[in-house]
Design an enzyme around this catalytic site. Sequence first.
Site, mmCIF file in Angstrom:
data_model
loop_
_atom_site.group_PDB
_atom_site.id
_atom_site.type_symbol
_atom_site.label_atom_id
_atom_site.label_comp_id
_atom_site.label_asym_id
_atom_site.label_seq_id
_atom_site.Cartn_x
_atom_site.Cartn_y
_atom_site.Cartn_z
ATOM 1 N N HIS A 1 38.057 35.681 41.849
ATOM 2 C CA HIS A 1 39.404 35.188 41.525
ATOM 3 C C HIS A 1 40.480 35.859 42.382
ATOM 4 C CE1 HIS A 1 39.886 38.510 38.425
ATOM 5 N NE2 HIS A 1 41.136 38.421 38.805
ATOM 6 N N ASP B 1 31.930 37.393 39.060
ATOM 7 C CA ASP B 1 33.259 37.270 39.654
ATOM 8 C C ASP B 1 33.405 38.160 40.897
ATOM 9 O OD1 ASP B 1 35.940 36.915 40.183
ATOM 10 O OD2 ASP B 1 36.598 37.201 38.117
ATOM 11 N N SER C 1 41.811 44.167 39.091
ATOM 12 C CA SER C 1 40.740 43.241 39.419
ATOM 13 C C SER C 1 40.223 43.551 40.807
ATOM 14 C CB SER C 1 41.239 41.807 39.362
ATOM 15 O OG SER C 1 41.160 41.351 38.048
HETATM 16 N N1 ARG Z 1 41.877 37.530 32.976
HETATM 17 C C1 ARG Z 1 41.599 37.955 34.321
HETATM 18 C C2 ARG Z 1 42.875 38.487 34.996
HETATM 19 O O1 ARG Z 1 43.887 38.604 34.354
HETATM 20 C C3 ARG Z 1 40.924 36.911 35.122
HETATM 21 C C4 ARG Z 1 41.776 35.742 35.514
HETATM 22 C C5 ARG Z 1 41.112 34.724 36.388
HETATM 23 N N2 ARG Z 1 40.265 33.815 35.636
HETATM 24 C C6 ARG Z 1 40.704 32.694 34.956
HETATM 25 N N3 ARG Z 1 39.834 31.989 34.285
HETATM 26 N N4 ARG Z 1 41.965 32.320 34.946
HETATM 27 O O2 ARG Z 1 43.209 38.300 36.133
HETATM 28 N N1 ASP Z 2 42.077 40.084 35.465
HETATM 29 C C1 ASP Z 2 43.036 41.111 35.792
HETATM 30 C C2 ASP Z 2 43.357 41.157 37.290
HETATM 31 O O1 ASP Z 2 43.302 40.163 37.969
HETATM 32 C C3 ASP Z 2 42.571 42.432 35.294
HETATM 33 C C4 ASP Z 2 43.046 42.703 33.904
HETATM 34 O O2 ASP Z 2 44.154 42.270 33.546
HETATM 35 O O3 ASP Z 2 42.318 43.380 33.195
HETATM 36 O O4 ASP Z 2 43.795 42.156 37.827
#
Ligand code: ARG
Ligand code: ASP
Length: 726
Positions: A85, A221, A648
Amino acid sequence: MKRIVTIFLSVIFMIPTAFAGEGMWLPLLLKSLNEAEMQSMGMKLTAEDIYSVNQGSLKDAIVHFGGFCTGELISSNGLLLTNHHCGYSEIQSHSSLENNLLKDGFWAQDQSEELANPGLFVRLIDRIDDVSAKILDGVTPEMSDSERQSVIDKNLSAVKSSYTIEEFQDVMIRPFFHGNQYFAFVTTVYNDVRLVGAPPESIGKFGADTDNWEWPRHTGDFSLFRVYAGPDNKPAEYSEDNVPYQPKHHLPISLDGVSEGDFTMVFGFPGRTNQYLPSFAVEQLLNTLNPAKISIRENALGIVDEYMRNDESIRLKYASKFASIANYWKKWIGESSGLTRTNALDKKRDFEAKLVAQNRSASPILKQFEQLYDEIEPYALTQDYYREISGRNVEALRIAGLLKRLVDRYDSNGQEGYDLFKGRLEPFLMDLYKNYESKVDKDVFVALVDMYRTQVDAKYIPEALQIGMKPIPNFTQNLADKLYGSSVLTDGDAVMRLMNNGNVEKMKETLANDGLYSFATDWADHYNSTCAPEYTRVKTQIDSLQRLYMKAQMDAFPDHKFYPDANSTMRVTYGQVNGYQPKDGVQYVPVTYLDGVMEKYKPGDYEFDVPKRLIELYEEGDYGDYADTNGKLPICFLGSNHTTGGNSGSPAIDAHGNLIGLNFDRVWEGTMSDINYDVSICRNIMVDARYILFVVDKYAGASHLIDEMTLVHPKQTNEKLIKPRK
Ligand code: ARG
Ligand code: ASP
């Protein structure tokens, strides 16, 4: 007596060693603050192994990826690992319908096939210095905010220019502890970063939004890039003559996996946290701001979802936007429920009472906070509505705002300013319009603008939305029909032509006569002249009070180890592999396996499809070196490492300094860790390094990439930092 109270309180606020997890620590302070605790938790390294300016250390393998994620070097040839991502927009930008890298994955067979990504950069940290004394030299408590700032600004530029740096280096000085301390970062930026490999989305984004922020998780990921340098190993703009960057250190990868209780450390660039807020701020977030933002996005998501379900082409266009709106929508819900569940407000209030007992100076600060947060509430709420609606979720309004900036550039800097800004805006808008559907946007407009009209204080409602005393049926719908029916903004090609017609005055005229554009800019003017100045006035006072409040906390508990809020600078956090209890009667174990991928498998589903090849490998069941001791293939694991957005792509590192996983998310129940970390339910989610290796090797057959890496068995040899080969 005071001493006893201090000791007693620091014991309460200190994190018991067995459950350590809270804190995002500055690498250069690990020796004095954390080394002993980390070693007592099982770490075999010294602080110097992690951060050193004299020799290669772990920090030399960690990069700020594009300024928004983290990445790490995993070979002596500049091979870089980050999340799928995080590399998403690069992977997408090399994709077309015929050659869809998102769908099919991508694996460069050799370096000549690696794909360049203009604009993408990675930043390495050369050294970090505490420059607090120099930056705060001459600052006195009696100074007004502006006097203080002007002394600091002078000192900042003096300290900056006192560094002798190479032409490719940068010195960044950032405030910590809300302006009580300052640290300088000497950094080197590499601009030639090429895409090397990515699994298909059905691995790299498996579970998509349904599983996002959730455990149990089964997402691979990750994606692979390579950093290139000039022939002298120094940063260089993209060129065919560039060669793979040779890092001072790269992370060896452990094949030994993790067990519950193992020491883990996450090294990266967390973006923003707010751990030291007064209860009034948390209360406002919980009762007012989060609910507003959640309901705005819920409305937008509901509309987009309906269209996506009924129209395949809209589904494709909106999938990524939907994911990005849904990401923080879901996070805020989890944050609010976690704050409630862990009694964060009561805890804050208890803490404040103890603080005042310990340090009387905190009492007037808290009183002033109470009054200021009261005062800022309508402005903060309006700001959230305005930004969410006009700056983000209604795309035509967002586009109008961007075009307005373009016009402003022309007015202030002439044709040259215009061309410069247009150069950046054009590709962005082209991308945006590729996935734009005006009927969807119009429906979102109607729902969200109606919310603004009915929820926000009348003072902040622009004239076009004021309808007087008598309710007018379908007011916003009629307005939208009129505005969208005749606007150039709904047509990407027309906007591109307008921007490029070679006559900016003409463009200005067209825009000035465009109803939707005028509506957006009038609203912006109204907001900027009524709400924004009020917000800024109070926020400035809150910020300077927060500095005093931070100091009051640090003065009151001199034996407590404070860590600074995240501010996109390099940090280390450490904890253990650990499950958690998401609710009464349920206990989560901290590891998942390929079996779980197959349990979730829904053929043809856009979130839960599984690639054929992976199913075959599952059926064969031969995972070789990548299997866990139970013979299964590990996918993800949980730890009590304190992470946030920006972490991330951060490496999860074992007791010996080897990579064991790749951080990519947190569990939903613990997303309030940005405000109130609670070790009982705050967990970060990592992909197991063995799954990454398995996908690269067995799934993709890219064994040439495995050959570049340094694979180790630290648990068998129990060695300290295994120096990777050069
Ligand atoms: N929750 C994670 C972060 O805040 C992953 C986000 C990407 N994935 C998604 N399904 N939107 O970045
Ligand atoms: N998914 C988040 C990021 O892209 C990481 C988090 O918020 O824990 O940095």
